[in-house]
Design a protein around this motif. Structure first.
Motif, PDB file in Angstrom:
ATOM      1  N   HIS A  24     -15.041 -57.470 -18.929  1.00 24.55           N
ATOM      2  CA  HIS A  24     -15.063 -58.161 -17.641  1.00 24.55           C
ATOM      3  C   HIS A  24     -14.160 -57.395 -16.667  1.00 24.55           C
ATOM      4  O   HIS A  24     -13.173 -56.766 -17.085  1.00 24.55           O
ATOM      5  CB  HIS A  24     -14.553 -59.594 -17.835  1.00 24.55           C
ATOM      6  CG  HIS A  24     -14.695 -60.477 -16.647  1.00 24.55           C
ATOM      7  ND1 HIS A  24     -13.808 -60.452 -15.586  1.00 24.55           N
ATOM      8  CD2 HIS A  24     -15.619 -61.437 -16.341  1.00 24.55           C
ATOM      9  CE1 HIS A  24     -14.169 -61.332 -14.688  1.00 24.55           C
ATOM     10  NE2 HIS A  24     -15.267 -61.950 -15.116  1.00 24.55           N
ATOM     11  N   HIS A  42     -20.405 -59.816 -19.573  1.00 25.12           N
ATOM     12  CA  HIS A  42     -20.031 -58.412 -19.697  1.00 25.12           C
ATOM     13  C   HIS A  42     -19.799 -57.966 -21.135  1.00 25.12           C
ATOM     14  O   HIS A  42     -19.888 -56.774 -21.428  1.00 25.12           O
ATOM     15  CB  HIS A  42     -18.763 -58.132 -18.878  1.00 25.12           C
ATOM     16  CG  HIS A  42     -18.921 -58.403 -17.403  1.00 25.12           C
ATOM     17  ND1 HIS A  42     -18.870 -59.674 -16.874  1.00 25.12           N
ATOM     18  CD2 HIS A  42     -19.142 -57.564 -16.367  1.00 25.12           C
ATOM     19  CE1 HIS A  42     -19.046 -59.613 -15.562  1.00 25.12           C
ATOM     20  NE2 HIS A  42     -19.216 -58.355 -15.231  1.00 25.12           N
ATOM     21  N   GLU A  83     -17.184 -66.569 -19.920  1.00 19.70           N
ATOM     22  CA  GLU A  83     -16.339 -65.469 -20.374  1.00 19.70           C
ATOM     23  C   GLU A  83     -14.860 -65.793 -20.151  1.00 19.70           C
ATOM     24  O   GLU A  83     -14.488 -66.409 -19.152  1.00 19.70           O
ATOM     25  CB  GLU A  83     -16.669 -64.190 -19.607  1.00 19.70           C
ATOM     26  CG  GLU A  83     -18.027 -63.615 -19.934  1.00 19.70           C
ATOM     27  CD  GLU A  83     -18.254 -62.294 -19.229  1.00 19.70           C
ATOM     28  OE1 GLU A  83     -18.220 -61.248 -19.901  1.00 19.70           O
ATOM     29  OE2 GLU A  83     -18.457 -62.316 -17.999  1.00 19.70           O
TER      30      GLU A  83
END
Length: 469
Positions: free
Chosen positions: A129, A161, A204
Motif C-alpha cells: 500500500h 495492493h 487493507e
C-alpha cells in the motif's frame, strides 16, 4: 470464543523465545476485553518445533480467558494445509492468521483488528500500500510477492495492493464458507481471491513487512511462482460451484459428497448443476473403488431441456414438464440460451409431468426477484427461499442470467421459507483430501479454448475436458 489467533509453524524452533516475549504480552492485552485462543499448527517440523512449543508455552501462566491449542501434521503438507487446519480448529468469531517468524510484528494485531469495521469481512496487512513499507526483505522474495500482487490487482480488485500476506483478520463466516484448495504458499492468496469473488469485503491495513530474524524462509520460489500462474489463469475463468468432481480411468464422472461418490449419468445432468469440465480431478481407480456409492445425480430443479422434437421442458421433482408454447416460455421470463439440448435417451429417461400452460405461477426451481429489490429467491416446494448473500447464490452454481424478474404480486403468492445457506465446499466440510492420488498419465482430450491450452502449459497433467457419458 471471541478471538482466535492461528500461527502456522514449520521448523521454527529458533522462534520460541521471540513468540514468548513478543506474542503473549499482546494476547494478554487482548484478553482483558474478550476470550482469546492461540492455535499453533506444527506442519510436520523436523527440528523439534512441536516439543519446544508445547513444552515452553504450556509453562506460561495464562489468564483464565486465554486458551492454547496445538495442532500437528505428521508430515509437512504446506502453508495452505496448515492454514486450513488452523481455521478448522478455531472457535473465534474473528480469526487472525499470522507468521511465526515475526515478519509482521505481533504488537500490530490490535491495530489490524481495528480495521475490521462492521462493513468489512477480511483485513489484510498491506506493505505494498502507498502508506506501507518494506524493511530488509531479500529482493528475490519481493520479486515473487510484489509481482504476484500486481497481477492479482489487475485480475481481481485494483484497490487492494497486497494479496500474499498471511497476516490477516477474518470473520467466522469467511472461514466457514470460502473454499481454497492449495496446500502450498498459494493458499492464503487463493482464500482471499475466492472471498472477493464470492462478494466478501476486504480492507487493507498499511504496515511494514520485515525480514525474518531467525531461521530461513520455507518458500520454494519456482514452485510458488508456478502455482500463482496457474491460479491466476483460473481467476479469469468463471466461478464454479463447490464440490469435488472425480474421474477414474474411464469416462464416468462423480460428485463426492457426504462421503459418497454420486455418478453423473449424462453431460446434461452435469451441466445443469453449473459445474465446468475443468473442475474434474483425475484419481486412481483404486481410490474410487474405496468410496461408497450413493444415488446417481439428477437434473437440478428448474433445468430447461430440449431434444430432437424441439419441445422445451422444465425439470421439476424428477419429471419433465412440457412448456406449452413459446409465448408461455417467454411470458415466464425464461431465456432460450439457458435451454440444454440432451440426447433422446436422456430425455426419455424422465417421466413426463403436467404441462406448463399458465403465466400465473412459476414451478419449483425458478429463481425470482422483483424490480425494486435485489434479493433473489429460489422456489422450493411452493415456498420462496431467499439468498441473503451473493456467496450463497454463487455457491450453488446459479448464474444471474437464470434469474427472472416478476411483479410483487406473484412473489407474494409464495410463502417465505428459510434462507438458502451457502453450499459447503468439500474442503470446508471434510478437511484436506490427503488420500487422493492424482493420476499423472491422464488421457489427453481436445482443448476447448485458448484458456485451457494456457492452463496446460503450467500443468504436468493434461486438463480434463468434457468426458463422454
Amino acid at each position: 470464543m471471541d478471538l482466535s489467533i492461528v500461527i502456522p509453524c514449520y521448523n521454527e524452533v529458533d522462534n520460541v523465545t521471540k513468540i514468548q516475549t513478543e506474542l503473549f504480552p499482546v494476547v494478554h492485552q487482548l484478553a482483558q476485553t474478550q476470550a482469546v485462543e492461540v492455535i499453533f499448527v506444527d506442519d510436520g517440523s523436523r527440528d523439534g518445533t512441536w516439543q519446544a512449543f508445547t513444552t515452553a508455552f504450556q509453562q506460561v501462566d495464562q489468564p483464565p480467558n486465554v486458551t492454547l491449542k496445538f495442532e500437528r501434521h505428521p508430515v509437512n503438507r504446506g502453508l495452505g494445509a496448515a492454514i486450513r487446519t488452523g481455521l478448522a480448529a478455531a472457535g473465534g468469531d474473528i480469526i487472525v492468521t499470522t507468521d511465526s517468524d515475526g515478519t509482521y510484528k505481533f504488537s500490530e494485531i490490535p491495530t489490524l483488528l481495528s480495521y475490521l469495521t462492521p462493513d468489512v469481512d477480511i483485513v489484510t496487512a498491506s506493505p505494498y500500500h502507498p502508506q506501507g513499507g518494506i524493511k530488509n526483505v531479500p529482493k528475490y522474495r519481493l520479486i515473487l510477492s510484489q509481482g504476484a500482487s500486481a497481477l492479482y490487482r489487475i485480475l481481481a480488485r485494483w484497490n487492494i495492493h497486497t494479496y500474499t500476506a498471511l497476516f490477516r483478520a477474518y470473520r467466522r463466516q469467511v472461514a466457514d464458507d470460502v473454499p481454497f484448495e492449495s496446500n502450498g504458499f498459494l493458499g492464503g492468496t487463493e482464500l482471499m481471491i475466492n472471498a472477493i469473488r464470492m462478494g466478501y469485503t476486504v480492507a487493507e491495513y498499511p504496515t511494514v513487512l520485515h525480514s525474518r530474524v531467525n531461521g530461513t524462509s520455507k518458500a520454494k520460489l519456482a514452485r510458488t511462482i508456478k502455482s500463482h500462474l496457474r491460479f491466476q489463469l483460473q481467476v479469469v475463468l468463471p466461478w464454479h460451484p463447490y464440490g469435488m468432481l472425480l474421474q477414474g480411468s474411464n469416462d464416468n464422472v462423480y460428485l463426492y459428497t457426504n462421503f459418497q461418490k454420486r455418478l453423473f449419468p449424462s453431460a446434461g445432468v452435469f451441466l445443469s448443476h453449473g459445474y465446468a469440465w475443468n473442475q474434474i480431478i483425475r484419481v486412481s481407480d483404486q481410490y474410487l473403488a474405496q468410496l461408497d456409492t450413493g444415488l446417481p445425480m439428477t437434473f437440478r430443479e428448474g433445468t430447461l431441456v430440449t431434444g430432437a422434437d424441439k419441445t422445451v421442458y422444465w425439470v421439476e421433482h424428477g419429471q419433465k414438464r412440457p412448456i406449452k408454447s413459446a409465448e408461455i416460455f417467454e411470458g415466464l421470463g425464461l431465456r432460450w440460451e439457458n435451454v440444454l439440448t440432451v440426447p433422446p435417451e436422456v430425455l426419455d429417461s424422465l417421466e413426463t409431468g403436467p404441462e406448463i400452460n399458465s403465466l400465473e405461477r412459476h414451478p419449483d426451481g425458478a429463481l425470482l426477484k422483483t424490480a425494486g429489490d435485489e434479493t433473489v429467491f429460489r422456489l422450493e416446494n411452493g415456498q420462496k427461499r431467499p439468498f441473503n448473500t451473493v456467496q450463497a447464490f454463487l455457491s450453488w452454481g446459479h448464474t444471474w442470467e437464470q434469474v427472472v424478474t416478476v411483479g410483487p404480486g406473484e412473489l407474494q403468492l409464495y410463502p417465505t421459507g428459510l434462507p438458502v445457506v451457502p453450499q459447503k465446499s468439500f474442503y470446508g466440510e471434510y478437511g484436506d483430501v490427503t488420500g487422493i492420488k492424482i493420476e499423472g498419465q491422464a488421457r489427453t482430450r481436445p482443448l476447448a479454448n485458448l484458456g485451457t491450452a494456457i492452463h496446460t502449459l503450467f500443468s504436468k497433467r493434461p486438463l480434463q475436458i468434457k468426458p463422454k457419458f
